[in-house]
Design a protein around this motif. Structure first.
Motif, PDB file in Angstrom:
ATOM      1  N   ASP A  32       5.500  -8.640   6.042  1.00  0.00           N
ATOM      2  CA  ASP A  32       4.915  -7.364   5.600  1.00  0.00           C
ATOM      3  C   ASP A  32       4.448  -7.494   4.154  1.00  0.00           C
ATOM      4  OD1 ASP A  32       4.583  -4.345   5.638  1.00  0.00           O
ATOM      5  OD2 ASP A  32       6.105  -4.534   4.069  1.00  0.00           O
ATOM      6  N   GLY A  34       3.547  -5.478   1.180  1.00  0.00           N
ATOM      7  CA  GLY A  34       3.753  -4.096   0.752  1.00  0.00           C
ATOM      8  C   GLY A  34       2.485  -3.448   0.213  1.00  0.00           C
ATOM      9  N   ASN A  55       0.816  -8.974  -3.209  1.00  0.00           N
ATOM     10  CA  ASN A  55       1.683  -8.985  -2.024  1.00  0.00           C
ATOM     11  C   ASN A  55       0.971  -9.641  -0.841  1.00  0.00           C
ATOM     12  OD1 ASN A  55       3.521  -7.520  -3.524  1.00  0.00           O
ATOM     13  ND2 ASN A  55       3.056  -5.552  -2.551  1.00  0.00           N
ATOM     14  N   ALA A  59       2.126 -12.935   1.031  1.00  0.00           N
ATOM     15  CA  ALA A  59       2.485 -12.749   2.443  1.00  0.00           C
ATOM     16  C   ALA A  59       1.703 -13.720   3.331  1.00  0.00           C
ATOM     17  CB  ALA A  59       2.221 -11.311   2.866  1.00  0.00           C
ATOM     18  N   TYR A  75       1.855 -10.147  11.219  1.00  0.00           N
ATOM     19  CA  TYR A  75       1.636  -9.454   9.951  1.00  0.00           C
ATOM     20  C   TYR A  75       1.551  -7.946  10.201  1.00  0.00           C
ATOM     21  CZ  TYR A  75       0.111 -14.007   8.044  1.00  0.00           C
ATOM     22  OH  TYR A  75       0.043 -15.320   7.637  1.00  0.00           O
ATOM     23  N   THR A  76       1.993  -7.158   9.232  1.00  0.00           N
ATOM     24  CA  THR A  76       1.845  -5.708   9.354  1.00  0.00           C
ATOM     25  C   THR A  76       0.494  -5.243   8.815  1.00  0.00           C
ATOM     26  OG1 THR A  76       2.902  -5.361   7.231  1.00  0.00           O
ATOM     27  CG2 THR A  76       4.314  -5.245   9.193  1.00  0.00           C
ATOM     28  N   ARG A  99       3.617   0.491  10.469  1.00  0.00           N
ATOM     29  CA  ARG A  99       4.294  -0.781  10.194  1.00  0.00           C
ATOM     30  C   ARG A  99       5.603  -0.868  10.989  1.00  0.00           C
ATOM     31  NH1 ARG A  99       2.617  -2.864   4.324  1.00  0.00           N
ATOM     32  NH2 ARG A  99       0.839  -1.515   3.995  1.00  0.00           N
ATOM     33  N   SER A 113       9.531  -8.236   3.796  1.00  0.00           N
ATOM     34  CA  SER A 113       8.550  -7.378   3.141  1.00  0.00           C
ATOM     35  C   SER A 113       8.384  -7.848   1.694  1.00  0.00           C
ATOM     36  CB  SER A 113       9.039  -5.922   3.188  1.00  0.00           C
ATOM     37  OG  SER A 113       8.127  -5.070   2.523  1.00  0.00           O
ATOM     38  N   HIS A 115       7.023  -7.517  -2.071  1.00  0.00           N
ATOM     39  CA  HIS A 115       6.657  -6.541  -3.114  1.00  0.00           C
ATOM     40  C   HIS A 115       6.753  -7.185  -4.497  1.00  0.00           C
ATOM     41  CE1 HIS A 115       6.600  -2.543  -0.996  1.00  0.00           C
ATOM     42  NE2 HIS A 115       7.161  -3.299  -0.055  1.00  0.00           N
ATOM     43  N   LEU A 171      11.248   0.705   5.996  1.00  0.00           N
ATOM     44  CA  LEU A 171      11.026  -0.559   6.700  1.00  0.00           C
ATOM     45  C   LEU A 171      12.313  -1.348   6.922  1.00  0.00           C
ATOM     46  CD1 LEU A 171       7.662  -2.225   5.699  1.00  0.00           C
ATOM     47  CD2 LEU A 171       8.178  -0.568   7.475  1.00  0.00           C
ATOM     48  N   SER A 179      16.185  -7.351   8.333  1.00  0.00           N
ATOM     49  CA  SER A 179      15.017  -7.036   7.507  1.00  0.00           C
ATOM     50  C   SER A 179      15.374  -7.026   6.028  1.00  0.00           C
ATOM     51  CB  SER A 179      14.474  -5.655   7.888  1.00  0.00           C
ATOM     52  OG  SER A 179      14.066  -5.636   9.244  1.00  0.00           O
ATOM     53  N   ILE A 181      13.557  -6.636   1.870  1.00  0.00           N
ATOM     54  CA  ILE A 181      12.445  -6.483   0.935  1.00  0.00           C
ATOM     55  C   ILE A 181      12.706  -7.455  -0.200  1.00  0.00           C
ATOM     56  CG2 ILE A 181      11.416  -4.960  -0.807  1.00  0.00           C
ATOM     57  CD1 ILE A 181      12.010  -2.601   1.087  1.00  0.00           C
TER      58      ILE A 181
END
Ligand SMILES: [Zn+2]
Length: 223
Positions: A32, A34, A55, A59, A75-76, A99, A113, A115, A171, A179, A181
């Motif tokens: 993901d 962000g 990002n 990613a 991929y989101t 997402r 994810s 960021h 998310l 998951s 971030i």
């Protein structure tokens, strides 16, 4: 005659076997990037670099490393846009819901994810990982990733190590899959910002995230 018959049989069947393994049994990882579109995230204090752009670059590099390593990547988002969602007018919420749907449909072994961070004190630097406190495997993934990041990135060049922390983020809680971030560095810190806008550092960062994913998934496979 016999040898050539075997050879022909292998030649006929093996492509199907290989195809079955590569299409159906590859481990899925959701990547993901962000923010995106009207939601640019934070902005580099000195360069004006948009978090959403950085990002996406990191990613995509992470996704390339994962694909090279034999993983299936979902991929989101693929470009600089926000998703819409039927019945949801709030653009940020709609983007998050879409997402979440992509993650749940992919049923991934791991979701990362990407960021970039920003803080009022410009001295703060380094990369930190976040997980949902209700997810044991999310916490485990976060700890593995933080360790890899601490040794590969945060300890280099006078940075500091971090401990992975829990965070309440959609998310992280919208699916049952492990998951995290990763806040990859501070666009408010001159050293981090100078690194994060550089293509070679983006590649190094993406490769470090790749190592963290591989480490977590191989720990899981061995357990
Ligand atoms: Zn962000």
């Amino acid at each position: 005659m016999l040898l050539s018959a075997v050879f022909v049989a292998l030649a006929l069947t093996s492509p199907f076997i290989i195809a079955a393994v590569s299409n159906d049994e590859r481990t899925v990882v959701v990547v993901d990037a962000g923010h995106g579109g009207a939601d640019g995230g934070v902005t580099g204090a000195r360069t004006g670099a948009k978090e959403s752009d950085l990002n996406l670059r990191v990613a995509k590099l992470l996704g390339e490393y994962l694909k090279s390593g034999g993983y299936k990547v979902v991929y989101t988002r693929h470009n600089d846009t926000m998703h819409t969602y039927a019945g949801v007018s709030n653009r940020k919420r709609a983007d998050m819901f879409k997402r979440g749907d992509i993650i749940n449909a992919a049923k991934p072994a791991a979701m990362v994810s990407v960021h970039m961070n920003f803080y009022s004190a410009s001295s703060r630097r380094g990369a930190q990982v976040f997980f949902d406190r209700k997810s044991d495997r999310g916490r485990e993934f976060a700890n593995v990733m933080q360790d890899v990041i601490n040794s590969e990135l945060n300890s280099v060049g006078g940075g500091r190590k971090y401990t992975a922390l829990s965070a309440e983020k959609y998310l992280l809680s919208c699916s049952p899959y492990p998951s995290i971030i990763v806040e990859c560095g501070f666009l408010s810190n001159p050293i981090d910002e100078a690194n994060l806008v550089r293509a070679d550092y983006q590649a190094k960062l993406a490769y470090t995230l790749y190592l963290g994913v591989v480490q977590f998934l191989s720990d899981n496979a061995a357990a």
